[in-house]
Design a protein around this motif. Structure first.
Motif, PDB file in Angstrom:
ATOM      1  N   UNK A  18     -27.400  -0.553  20.095  1.00 58.48           N
ATOM      2  CA  UNK A  18     -26.919  -1.637  20.955  1.00 58.48           C
ATOM      3  C   UNK A  18     -25.881  -2.486  20.199  1.00 58.48           C
ATOM      4  N   UNK A  43     -22.626  -0.574  19.832  1.00 60.22           N
ATOM      5  CA  UNK A  43     -21.879  -0.460  21.089  1.00 60.22           C
ATOM      6  C   UNK A  43     -21.179  -1.766  21.435  1.00 60.22           C
ATOM      7  N   UNK A  44     -21.817  -2.886  21.073  1.00 57.27           N
ATOM      8  CA  UNK A  44     -21.246  -4.182  21.466  1.00 57.27           C
ATOM      9  C   UNK A  44     -20.644  -4.934  20.292  1.00 57.27           C
ATOM     10  N   UNK A  45     -20.501  -4.268  19.177  1.00 60.14           N
ATOM     11  CA  UNK A  45     -19.906  -4.860  17.970  1.00 60.14           C
ATOM     12  C   UNK A  45     -20.585  -6.173  17.567  1.00 60.14           C
ATOM     13  N   UNK A  67     -34.971 -11.159  15.471  1.00 58.27           N
ATOM     14  CA  UNK A  67     -35.072  -9.886  16.198  1.00 58.27           C
ATOM     15  C   UNK A  67     -35.337  -8.760  15.215  1.00 58.27           C
ATOM     16  N   UNK A  72     -25.035 -10.831  20.556  1.00 59.22           N
ATOM     17  CA  UNK A  72     -25.601 -10.391  21.844  1.00 59.22           C
ATOM     18  C   UNK A  72     -26.863 -11.172  22.189  1.00 59.22           C
ATOM     19  N   UNK A  73     -27.739 -11.274  21.227  1.00 61.69           N
ATOM     20  CA  UNK A  73     -29.061 -11.823  21.524  1.00 61.69           C
ATOM     21  C   UNK A  73     -29.118 -13.343  21.425  1.00 61.69           C
ATOM     22  N   UNK A  74     -28.039 -13.933  20.970  1.00 64.74           N
ATOM     23  CA  UNK A  74     -27.911 -15.396  20.924  1.00 64.74           C
ATOM     24  C   UNK A  74     -29.029 -16.080  20.138  1.00 64.74           C
ATOM     25  N   UNK A  75     -29.473 -15.455  19.090  1.00 63.64           N
ATOM     26  CA  UNK A  75     -30.465 -16.094  18.216  1.00 63.64           C
ATOM     27  C   UNK A  75     -30.333 -15.514  16.819  1.00 63.64           C
TER      28      UNK A  75
END
Lengths: 310, 574
Positions: free
Chosen positions: A268, A271-273, A90, A82-85
């Motif tokens: 999060x 929810x978005x695997x 994070x 999701x966060x692309x890093x």
């Protein structure tokens, strides 16, 4: 004691390894699911297969498990979908944010709970005890999502005193912590207070306290010097368990106030695997649970000399 | 033929000043359009929209409409002088912002909109005006479109904005490897390849000179200027996806008024005004700050209530009354073609049998669902995804709930004792979607249809939205009926979630898209609407109004029906 500590740490490591294996099997057991998570819902079958081969997911799961374990041990938690890093970028930030929220809550909650618990347990059955007991049960019975709405209704929409979200958009702001800390404290203090009250009430009926009273010692002295230390042994384990709850049980509160913490990250990700974030959060949550339990056991043994583990 | 000639019939009524606004050659259909307005065959709104699409400037179009109708619209109250400066704070999800061509959420485009821009801009009143293009012309048969680009526009890396950038962008859309939904939108530039994949036709995009670009279509299409403002159609730099990675968050090179100062998915996006003159007039704000307060809409409203933000992306309908009580907040309503459709995937059992679909659709009482699930804040839909506010909408006979018909259809399909089906729902636009499903479930019980609601998180739904045999999918507003139908129901396009494949429909849609006459177009759209309605691929309960809320210090804001953020006129009153 040293042997006990070593045995406890050994057990802790074993539990962590087993839980890590379970986490890995659930999340990375099926390479196609990982490829689908990474490449998105529109990826074609040949793209999935290519990704699996390029990233070595066509090898045995156990080989991959030990490789993954090695990476985790060196701080490489993978790359967030999701966060692309990198997850580590994070993860530690979020863990730190929850650490702040949990730390402040823990201090306030424990102080409030112990004070109220002791006050209630000192005179069992008194109006003071009844009032504190009703308050403790009532606040613990209201789930966090309800108290979040109620408190926001009062302090944000009605009185306009407090900010409605705690996303710290303009840097760290202690005022934004007030509402989430209130919600967590209200929910969490009742349990510790009730345990402290029960323990205190039990101690107050013991012969040595009766003897101290009959000796004519000042009441304050009896409470502070004789009753309190023994009364705090039982709540100690409960307090240690609260640390675990404060890390992984704050999901609802963080969600309600938009607080960028560990709980919100885990929700999060679930929810978005975002499997690599789920794995990192899972490992952290299990570590904190096992670690606090170990500390709790060791502390309990230290505080209560009658308990000896063989 | 020039505008001047068209105006000849009313020459006496024009002032010299108005005439000076004309001059460019315009489309030969304009005299007919003027006649239609004058004889009241079309209304003022249709005229303005169509005239703008055919390349007439909006100033000219408005002036002409005034003359032809003899009416002068009441002018808006004189606005206060805008003040420059300040940071507008907005509560909105901050999602990944990789490739504008494959955007699938409006929120992504709202951040990107201030970096990369479009050839045209459709305003809140549904009229399309120039943006990166300064003007355009269409051939009489609507198969050739020439766009003249603004000169002097610079990319944020210092390069000149030219036709090469537009050609590169459009060619990327038309390449199936990009995976852009624009393949469906620009159907007139697309053909099916030998491998069964849709791709751009040869010579679809032709660079005429550095600031002129031509689009050669295989069939007529009137909505080209409007299509260029759909949210995945931002124009990117010619190096995007070639010289450098196709990731706007890492390479935020744009022509827009802002630069990306900070971007963190799930947390914030900070846009700061670029130095120098902006090509589209004054841009008053110094900063636009988007903050992600998570999925809980209560947190968005709480942020507005405590003035942590000046605007929320949308106000959920169950929070409207709360927001109305905040004395420092303005609430903005827009009547829109936003909707959600209970879409059947026609290739999946039991929905591959049209009688099953028709039976389920026949159970729907649209008004009851609108009233109970959305407090009546919208209008009933008619199961064909064309909205009464679309200029090409054609009214069909009203639908009526018919349980007897539903039972008969089910029995004919082999389910005389009823059927159990499952609908997937992710509440992607709010909890009213679950309410709508629950009300429909109770309506369908009378016909022996048991509907199980498979409730899942919003993000999980977007993973199965085009795979679930039956799903409740939210669709955003688009200015034209043909645009929605082209995106969602043409055979083989990426967003055809129903897997609908009806050559008659495709031909009827092509026909409608290429028809200039507004009333003729409506007749052709009626055919498209009826086909979708009869095939019962989308029981569609209602169209919904959308609400936005802003702090009263935010001035000049108009809610766009798509929830696109247009802040050209927005300023902050300290």
């Amino acid at each position: 004691m040293l042997q006990l500590i070593l045995r406890r740490i050994g057990m802790m490591i074993l539990i962590m390894l087993v839980v890590a294996l379970l986490l890995f099997m659930i999340n990375e057991g099926d390479p196609r699911l990982i490829a689908r998570s990474v490449l998105g819902p529109y990826a074609q079958a040949d793209q999935l297969q290519l990704w699996i081969e390029q990233n070595g997911y066509d090898r045995s799961m156990f080989i991959r498990y030990f490789e993954w374990l090695g990476r985790v041990m060196t701080g490489d938690l993978g790359h967030s979908i999701i966060y692309k890093r990198p997850v580590a970028d994070i993860f530690w930030d979020r863990l730190g944010n929850t650490g702040i929220l949990a730390g402040v809550t823990f201090v306030i909650m424990v102080i409030v709970a112990l004070v109220l618990g002791v006050l209630a347990g000192m005179k069992e059955g008194s109006p003071q005890d009844r009032a504190i007991s009703v308050l403790s049960i009532a606040t613990t019975s209201v789930p966090e999502y309800a108290s979040a709405v109620i408190l926001a209704g009062i302090f944000v929409f009605w009185l306009g005193w407090l900010p409605g979200t705690s996303s710290m958009t303009s840097g760290f702001n202690i005022v934004e912590l007030i509402l989430p800390v209130m919600v967590l404290t209200l929910y969490g203090f009742g349990y510790i207070a009730r345990m402290t009250r029960a323990s205190m009430a039990e101690v107050m009926t013991t012969p040595y306290i009766r003897t101290a009273v009959l000796k004519g010692l000042p009441y304050r002295h009896i409470i502070m010097k004789h009753a309190l230390r023994n009364a705090l042994i039982a709540p100690f384990t409960v307090i240690m368990l609260q640390i675990n709850w404060l890390l992984s049980g704050v999901v609802v509160t963080e969600f309600a106030f938009g607080y960028k913490g560990f709980g919100a990250l885990l929700l999060e990700a679930a929810l978005r695997r975002d499997i690599f974030v789920i794995e990192a959060c899972g490992i952290a949550a299990v570590f904190v649970a096992v670690f606090t339990q170990t500390i709790g056991d060791l502390g309990y043994t230290y505080l209560n000399p009658r308990i000896r583990f063989k | 033929m020039s505008d001047k000639k068209i105006l000849g019939r009313d020459a006496r009524r024009y002032t010299l000043a108005t005439e000076r606004a004309y001059g460019a050659d315009t489309h030969s259909y304009l005299p007919e359009l003027c006649d239609q307005l004058k004889t009241k065959k079309i209304d003022r709104r249709d005229f303005l929209r169509q005239a703008a699409l055919l390349g007439m400037t909006t100033t000219t179009a408005y002036a002409m409409a005034n003359v032809l109708t003899g009416e002068t619209p009441i002018k808006e109250a004189m606005a206060a002088t805008p003040k420059a400066g300040g940071a507008l704070k907005v509560s909105m999800r901050v999602q990944e912002m990789t490739d504008p061509a494959s955007f699938d959420w409006v929120e992504k485009s709202n951040v990107a909109r201030f970096l990369v821009e479009h050839l045209t801009r459709t305003r809140a009143d549904n009229v399309t005006v120039p943006y990166l293009a300064k003007s355009w012309e269409a051939s009489d048969d609507l198969k050739t479109w020439v766009f003249h680009l603004k000169e002097g526009v610079k990319w944020s890396n210092g390069d000149d904005f030219t036709s090469a950038d537009v050609a590169h962008t459009v060619n990327r859309w038309l390449d199936p490897a990009t995976g852009s939904s624009n393949l469906g939108l620009f159907g007139a530039m697309v053909e099916e390849g030998a491998d069964g994949k849709k791709r751009g036709i040869a010579n679809a995009v032709e660079v005429v000179d550095s600031h002129t670009i031509k689009f050669n279509l295989k069939q007529a299409a009137l909505a080209m200027p409007e299509n260029f403002y759909n949210y995945p159609t931002a124009i990117v730099h010619k190096g995007f996806g070639g010289d450098y990675e196709a990731d706007l968050s890492k390479n935020p090179i744009g022509t827009g008024p802002c630069e990306l100062a900070d971007f963190s998915i799930g947390e914030r996006a900070i846009l700061k005004k670029r130095a120098g003159d902006y090509h589209d007039g004054a841009f008053h704000l110094d900063e636009i700050q988007y903050f992600d307060h998570g999925e809980d809409t209560n947190a968005w409203i709480a942020a507005l209530a405590s003035q942590q933000v000046d605007m929320v992306y949308r106000v959920p309908n169950d929070a409207i009354e709360t927001v109305k009580r905040l004395p420092f907040v303005d609430i903005h309503e827009a009547t829109t073609a936003q909707t959600a459709v209970m879409r059947f995937r026609v290739t999946e059992k039991p929905f591959d049998d049209p009688r099953v679909r028709q039976a389920i659709a026949a159970c729907m009482d649209h008004q009851e669902i609108l009233d109970k699930a959305f407090k009546g804040l919208g209008q009933v839909a008619e199961n064909h995804h064309v909205c009464p506010i679309h200029p090409d909408y054609a009214a069909l006979p009203p639908l009526k709930r018919d349980i007897a018909k539903a039972k008969k259809l089910l029995a004919d399909a082999g389910y005389p004792d009823g059927i159990t089906v499952e609908i997937a729902n992710g509440d992607t636009e709010g909890s009213w979607m679950t309410d709508a499903c629950a009300i429909f479930k109770s309506q369908a019980e009378a016909a022996g249809i048991t509907i199980n609601i498979n409730k899942m998180p919003a993000n999980q739904y977007w993973e199965v939205w085009d795979k679930a045999p039956w799903g409740y999918t939210a669709w955003t507003h688009r200015p034209l009926g043909t645009m929605v139908l082209g995106l969602a129901y043409r055979k083989g396009v990426p967003w055809n979630e129903a897997a609908y494949d009806n050559p008659k429909f495709d031909a009827a849609l092509d026909d409608a898209e290429g028809t200039l006459d507004v009333n003729e177009r409506k007749k052709k759209m009626a055919v498209c609407e009826k086909l979708i309605q009869d095939d019962a691929i989308i029981p569609q309960p209602f169209w919904r109004s959308v609400f936005k809320a802003t702090n009263k210090k935010v001035k000049g804001f108009k809610t766009h029906p798509t929830l696109y953020h247009q802040f050209q006129d927005v300023w902050l009153d300290s």
